[in-house]
Motif scaffolding. Sequence first.
Motif, PDB file in Angstrom:
ATOM      1  N   THR A 237     -12.713  -9.088   8.733  1.00  0.00           N
ATOM      2  CA  THR A 237     -12.937  -7.898   7.993  1.00  0.00           C
ATOM      3  C   THR A 237     -12.747  -6.589   8.958  1.00  0.00           C
ATOM      4  N   GLN A 238     -11.930  -5.739   8.509  1.00  0.00           N
ATOM      5  CA  GLN A 238     -11.791  -4.553   9.515  1.00  0.00           C
ATOM      6  C   GLN A 238     -11.871  -3.407   8.351  1.00  0.00           C
ATOM      7  N   CYS A 239     -12.547  -2.215   8.757  1.00  0.00           N
ATOM      8  CA  CYS A 239     -12.954  -1.131   7.942  1.00  0.00           C
ATOM      9  C   CYS A 239     -12.226   0.221   8.785  1.00  0.00           C
ATOM     10  N   SER A 240     -11.965   1.188   7.862  1.00  0.00           N
ATOM     11  CA  SER A 240     -11.706   2.333   8.543  1.00  0.00           C
ATOM     12  C   SER A 240     -11.637   3.345   7.330  1.00  0.00           C
ATOM     13  N   GLY A 241     -11.625   4.787   7.493  1.00  0.00           N
ATOM     14  CA  GLY A 241     -11.634   5.920   6.517  1.00  0.00           C
ATOM     15  C   GLY A 241     -10.130   6.219   6.466  1.00  0.00           C
ATOM     16  N   HIS A 242      -9.761   6.425   5.376  1.00  0.00           N
ATOM     17  CA  HIS A 242      -8.298   6.846   5.149  1.00  0.00           C
ATOM     18  C   HIS A 242      -7.985   7.489   3.841  1.00  0.00           C
ATOM     19  N   ALA A 243      -7.497   8.836   3.836  1.00  0.00           N
ATOM     20  CA  ALA A 243      -7.199   9.395   2.677  1.00  0.00           C
ATOM     21  C   ALA A 243      -8.225   9.339   1.463  1.00  0.00           C
ATOM     22  N   ALA A 244      -9.403   9.951   1.888  1.00  0.00           N
ATOM     23  CA  ALA A 244     -10.730   9.991   1.127  1.00  0.00           C
ATOM     24  C   ALA A 244     -11.513   8.923   0.640  1.00  0.00           C
ATOM     25  N   VAL A 245     -11.039   7.463   1.121  1.00  0.00           N
ATOM     26  CA  VAL A 245     -11.700   6.377   1.042  1.00  0.00           C
ATOM     27  C   VAL A 245     -11.919   5.615   2.062  1.00  0.00           C
TER      28      VAL A 245
END
Length: 393
Positions: free
Chosen positions: A218-226
Amino acid sequence: MPESAGEDTIQRLCRQVSEEIESVTDRSVRQIRAELQSYAAVPIDEQHEYIARQLAATLRALAESEPLADDVLERSRQLGRRRAMQGLPLSDVIETYHIASRELWNTMVARAAEPTTDLLRAGGMMWDLVHTATSAVAVGHTDATRSEQAIRAGVRYRFFEALARSRDGDDRDVRELAEALGFTPQDGFRAVCVAAEEWSEAQLERLQRTLDSIPGTTQCSGHAAVIVALSQHAPIDDIIREVRLGHPGTTVGVGLDRPGLAGAAMSITDARRVLQLASPTGAVVRFADEWVAATLADHRAELTTLLAPGATVAADHPHLVEAVSAFARNGFSISAAGRDIHLHANSITYRLDRWQQLTGWDPRTLDGLQRSVLSLGLFHRDSGDTTPDTTGE
């Protein structure tokens, strides 16, 4: 000229220029993007907001003849860290300060009545402020590039950006970045999205470390307000639990499990759509359950004439909404709907009749029920008004 009069002149000039901060910021952003190709990787709204805040802070410091505040310097350090994660070289990040400050200074000179000693002294102070801010940026950027976690965060960021830009999700760059993150490009992917407003970079890093400890990838990141968490062979309930651990009241959007990198992009779209559709109630909203309303959400303007009237009735008669919704989710059985919401079957029948009278839609027919459910899903949920009425009306 007495010292106090000189200070008043600079303060007036700073106040005058502060009224033009949006246009100065617009010119700065355009110039930066024209001169520095690396900034194509930075969302323009994010860049615009930061430059506007930095220029405003610079004007305040000039007006008061004070150094930059500690919170401004901390923001510069955080910016350096974020730009490093986005893969931007330090020299380009520092150059943005020079470009924006040049635009600010040119505006001040143009608005000044005449070049004075005080104006020249303010110019010297401005470049001292630029030096202080860029030194803080350099510290944050250097710290981030030394961190293995930050380097991996940069890979994640570039992966999500490349996935969003790819037409079919299967470009060579996307595949290489996916493999670098431990994904198998041809396998299934599933996305979870939450609103990013309350998440700091530090919290996002902590979440990633936690997600690394559960099975699968699982990889997470912040993009375009989400915030996006994209998983493969991972228990989705565990991911949701970890996402909500530090933000227990947040609403979570969950996409379908879809195959391949094109499917990964579609699953992110799924999750973003249901998150956008959901009211901020802290619920877990799944595309598998809300796929019709979520898919049609992008067409709300086109459907207003057909479906908005139901929302108007719903806002005035929430008890009717309760009955229609219970009827829909209980196999179109009046008796089961009554048991569900603790009403007599006759009361359910009366409320369905009343709904038909007010909307023109009979929820006991396929067309009427479709219109009713879609109207409530697309329009009424935005009002947040779901308080039941106990009058039996």
